[in-house]
Design an enzyme around this catalytic site. Structure first.
Site, PDB file in Angstrom:
ATOM      1  N   LYS A  94      -3.632   3.737   2.737  1.00 14.80           N
ATOM      2  CA  LYS A  94      -4.941   2.808   2.259  1.00 14.80           C
ATOM      3  C   LYS A  94      -6.220   4.005   1.808  1.00 14.80           C
ATOM      4  O   LYS A  94      -6.827   3.888   0.662  1.00 14.80           O
ATOM      5  CB  LYS A  94      -5.634   2.096   3.610  1.00 14.80           C
ATOM      6  CG  LYS A  94      -4.587   0.984   3.613  1.00 14.80           C
ATOM      7  CD  LYS A  94      -4.644   0.324   5.063  1.00 14.80           C
ATOM      8  CE  LYS A  94      -3.691  -0.997   5.333  1.00 14.80           C
ATOM      9  NZ  LYS A  94      -3.775  -1.641   6.815  1.00 14.80           N
ATOM     10  N   GLY A 129       3.197  -9.446  18.696  1.00 16.73           N
ATOM     11  CA  GLY A 129       3.480  -9.263  17.129  1.00 16.73           C
ATOM     12  C   GLY A 129       2.167  -8.478  16.301  1.00 16.73           C
ATOM     13  O   GLY A 129       2.097  -8.623  15.216  1.00 16.73           O
ATOM     14  N   GLY A 173      -3.067 -10.541   8.251  1.00 16.77           N
ATOM     15  CA  GLY A 173      -2.828 -11.717   8.423  1.00 16.77           C
ATOM     16  C   GLY A 173      -2.320 -12.497   7.555  1.00 16.77           C
ATOM     17  O   GLY A 173      -2.571 -12.407   6.431  1.00 16.77           O
ATOM     18  N   GLU A 211      -5.648  -6.128  -4.444  1.00 19.51           N
ATOM     19  CA  GLU A 211      -6.741  -6.480  -3.437  1.00 19.51           C
ATOM     20  C   GLU A 211      -6.124  -6.668  -2.160  1.00 19.51           C
ATOM     21  O   GLU A 211      -6.768  -5.968  -1.091  1.00 19.51           O
ATOM     22  CB  GLU A 211      -7.536  -7.571  -3.917  1.00 19.51           C
ATOM     23  CG  GLU A 211      -8.683  -7.812  -2.864  1.00 19.51           C
ATOM     24  CD  GLU A 211      -9.954  -6.736  -2.804  1.00 19.51           C
ATOM     25  OE1 GLU A 211     -10.313  -6.734  -4.072  1.00 19.51           O
ATOM     26  OE2 GLU A 211      -9.919  -6.105  -1.909  1.00 19.51           O
ATOM     27  N   LYS A 215       0.672  -1.293  -0.006  1.00 18.47           N
ATOM     28  CA  LYS A 215       0.041  -0.103  -0.013  1.00 18.47           C
ATOM     29  C   LYS A 215       0.584   1.237  -0.149  1.00 18.47           C
ATOM     30  O   LYS A 215       0.475   2.059  -0.486  1.00 18.47           O
ATOM     31  CB  LYS A 215      -1.015  -0.007   1.169  1.00 18.47           C
ATOM     32  CG  LYS A 215      -0.352  -0.139   2.422  1.00 18.47           C
ATOM     33  CD  LYS A 215      -0.844  -1.211   3.253  1.00 18.47           C
ATOM     34  CE  LYS A 215       0.032  -1.636   4.425  1.00 18.47           C
ATOM     35  NZ  LYS A 215      -0.187  -3.001   4.954  1.00 18.47           N
ATOM     36  N   GLY A 234      -6.961  -6.589   4.093  1.00 16.50           N
ATOM     37  CA  GLY A 234      -6.897  -7.900   4.098  1.00 16.50           C
ATOM     38  C   GLY A 234      -7.671  -8.604   3.370  1.00 16.50           C
ATOM     39  O   GLY A 234      -7.917  -8.597   2.124  1.00 16.50           O
ATOM     40  N   VAL A 274      -5.260  -3.338   0.715  1.00 11.93           N
ATOM     41  CA  VAL A 274      -6.297  -2.869   1.796  1.00 11.93           C
ATOM     42  C   VAL A 274      -7.273  -3.721   2.267  1.00 11.93           C
ATOM     43  O   VAL A 274      -7.887  -4.643   1.479  1.00 11.93           O
ATOM     44  CB  VAL A 274      -6.964  -1.514   0.996  1.00 11.93           C
ATOM     45  CG1 VAL A 274      -7.784  -0.819   2.007  1.00 11.93           C
ATOM     46  CG2 VAL A 274      -6.033  -0.562   0.320  1.00 11.93           C
TER      47      VAL A 274
END
Lengths: 435, 435
Positions: free
Chosen positions: B207, B189, B305, B131, B107, B136, B134
């Site tokens: 974003k 994390g 993630g 895709e 991004k 996930g 932004v």
């Protein structure tokens, strides 16, 4: 045809006129931004021409002869917005036979004749766009079919019918009973004169057929979907549910997580007031989807209406235009052989409202019958005696088998202390959004 | 290349390994369902080969030489998942130059060099999928670009950064202060060792640059976005907001509804606890989008993630495969000449927390200074004197001009009854979902 897409529109009702208006108003923008020219060549409707000239369309593009569209070599795509099985099915199949792409919002047709339509489209290498068939403007079809393509879809749970959601919302907010709100909804145009398809869950089941076919990759049969509508939901049910921290929604539930098979059910459901689906009010639709890789996603939007649905129709046209006339959609090759989980094998919690005489021992009798079948009770509401001698007793059970619950309720309904049939509504303990 | 897409992956970190694992596990399924073969040919990473063999990939596909991917004629698409501006930008531009499609989650790069990358892609007729940059796994790019193509987008409002949302959620739920929660998030994390990009709103602004460019059809400049982070938000602010019926979220707000120009701002915001965005907890992202035809839609999902983002990367690969090597994405031709609404022209309500001496007349002095600039007060919280002599006074204003508010606060901060700088947070009166 390349970047010029010539459209023939069949049906100038609510969604048809909305789609036509959007095509006209955005034609220039599409051309400037994307080099795509969406040209509305013909509108076919049974009504007189005035209906379309009233909306500012030229009388030359009007016809009442559908052949002037589906046999017209100058038309690349047929937009079918008349609804219902016939003659829509014949029109669509003939259009496909003539090598035309199709865009439709016809969920009943797709739910009943999916295989026939998509096989024909495959043979003729044309596209069939149907984003508008489910969720109005909420992009649920494209999300399942394209954005979540890397997932094995496990759950598709949603509020998919605006009419019933409107009725349940109004019942809860305004403490009016079902028939009163239904009449109001009919007067406002939110419900059809014959509301059966909506209130009995047929429309929702059509939509679940489409989404679960796409999501699970099987030719899901409409007749495999267990259906129960909302016409039996009373104000009492809504009040008791609320008192216990729940709201009642007509949910479509498709789940492929159980070795007993795919679950496909549409029924009124108690869901926790704190779940995001509980916040979906009135004419909104919401789709909660879980995939093995993406986790949970949720989509919400207006589930119907002239322009929201028109927005989805026109998006399908752009998709067709940019594929340069080839059918490159992600149409999964679907399997017929799926295992269906019978509703009798369902395990879950239940709401039950018993109408009984206010006599000593009644609670003991009922809970005894439930206990005999290992159905244990999570909470009870019994209000003080009213003037009438029959009182409602409401129970929420712990996890129980559907079959045991049915047997117990049948036994209870046969007791002479029971005044009218016990109302049973399933509870869905939706995993919380954050977990 | 047709239905065989040969992939070279640069970067085997969290998202890279997740994407590779999904490609491997779903390869067979994609082929059976769609006739598309996604073949992972090469993985390039700076780490030793063991990192990829540990995940079960063959050592033959490993390289630490990026040229073995971007100059490789047997690779059709480069997946760039190393992040940051350089060397990612050079790699991507060289891949495009070599006629390869690109998929990226970068991004920062897209926000800063959009025009350069997409112009190059246009010239070489290749696709750039992003895709994963932004939201996930939430399909916000495809929804804006394709599903809402028939709309003039008016608003894009969202929670776009999981780290800050996690911090704010934990502060509220566990009554811990910013630095404590940040340390915890770093340990788990959820936050980087250098958290600046996240907590100061830079990532969110990247974003918003991407989404507002797509949605509004302009080459939005990252530097045009007004940015404020969450590091100054105290537990006090969160408690006072809650007492008044609000929660604090880091929102990205893009609006094209004002004749003064496009609004682009990222800042902590008080929003009503009853708005759906207030329910978005922890690592979830949510996007509230309004279009002229579709009305309001909302998308939610895990914003980051290994697998949710990998799911989006792989969806882009399928999109590229089905376009048969042509760039047919709906890449709008964008205009550079947009009018930007200055934050000083913003009008809205404000939360202000004054730390003042507990002396008579203080409230009168403050409200007098506000009143002089036509800023009227909607509600006030002043708690009883604590042991310290300075007390917080919290006010929510009615609609006021940003400039007037700044002037008033400067004047108030200069008073000797004021102990420390007044905290001001904008309130966003988001239209309710149902209206």
């Amino acid at each position: 045809m390349s970047n010029n897409l010539r459209v023939g529109l069949i049906g100038f009702g609510t969604v048809g006129s909305g789609s036509a208006i959007i095509m006209r108003e955005k034609q220039q923008l599409f051309f400037e931004r994307y080099g795509i020219n969406i040209e509305l060549k013909k509108i076919c409707d049974k009504s007189p021409v005035q209906r379309i000239t009233d909306e500012g369309f030229s009388p030359e593009i009007y016809t009442n002869d559908v052949n002037a569209l589906i046999n017209n070599p100058e038309i690349d795509v047929i937009v079918e917005l008349i609804g219902g099985i016939e003659p829509a099915k014949t029109f669509i199949l003939r259009a496909i036979e003539n090598g035309k792409h199709v865009v439709t919002a016809n969920k009943a047709l797709l739910a009943m004749h999916w295989d026939e339509i998509f096989s024909a489209a495959q043979r003729k290498n044309v596209m069939v766009g149907f984003e508008a068939s489910v969720g109005g403007g909420a992009p649920v079809i494209k999300s399942i079919r394209e954005s979540l393509v890397a997932n094995n879809i496990q759950k598709i749970i949603g509020i998919m019918n605006g009419t019933t959601n409107y009725i349940l919302t109004k019942m809860e907010e305004e403490a009016k009973d079902f028939s009163e709100v239904l009449k109001e909804a009919q007067r406002l145009g939110y419900a059809e004169a014959d509301p059966t398809f909506d209130v009995e869950g047929v429309d929702t089941a059509h939509k679940l057929t489409i989404l679960s076919s796409l999501g699970f990759g099987y030719n899901i049969k409409f007749s495999d979907i267990y259906k129960e509508g909302i016409s039996g939901i009373t104000l009492n049910d809504i009040h008791f549910a609320k008192e216990l921290g729940y709201t009642i929604k007509l949910l479509a539930i498709g789940q492929n997580i159980d070795e007993n098979g795919i679950e496909l059910r549409v029924h009124p459901t108690l869901i926790s007031c704190s779940h995001p689906l509980a916040q979906i009010k009135a004419a909104y639709n919401a789709f909660f989807i879980e995939g093995d890789r993406v986790g949970k996603i949720m989509l919400q939007g207006l589930g119907a209406g002239k322009y929201p649905t028109g927005s989805a129709v026109v998006a399908d046209l752009l998709d067709i235009a940019r594929f340069h006339g080839k059918n490159n959609s992600l149409n999964p090759v679907m399997n017929d052989a799926y295992k269906l989980k019978d509703i009798k094998d369902h395990t879950g919690r239940f709401y039950a409202c018993f109408y009984v005489s206010d006599r000593p021992g009644v609670l003991a009798t009922i809970s005894g019958i439930l206990g005999k079948r290992n159905i244990s009770i999570a909470s009870v509401i019994q209000k003080e005696r009213s003037e009438k001698s029959n009182v409602p007793i409401v129970m929420l059970t712990h996890e129980a088998k559907e079959k045991d619950m049915c047997d117990a309720i049948n036994e209870i309904n046969a007791l002479d202390i029971v005044f009218s049939n016990t109302k049973v509504i399933r509870i869905e303990d939706l995993t919380n959004w954050e977990n």
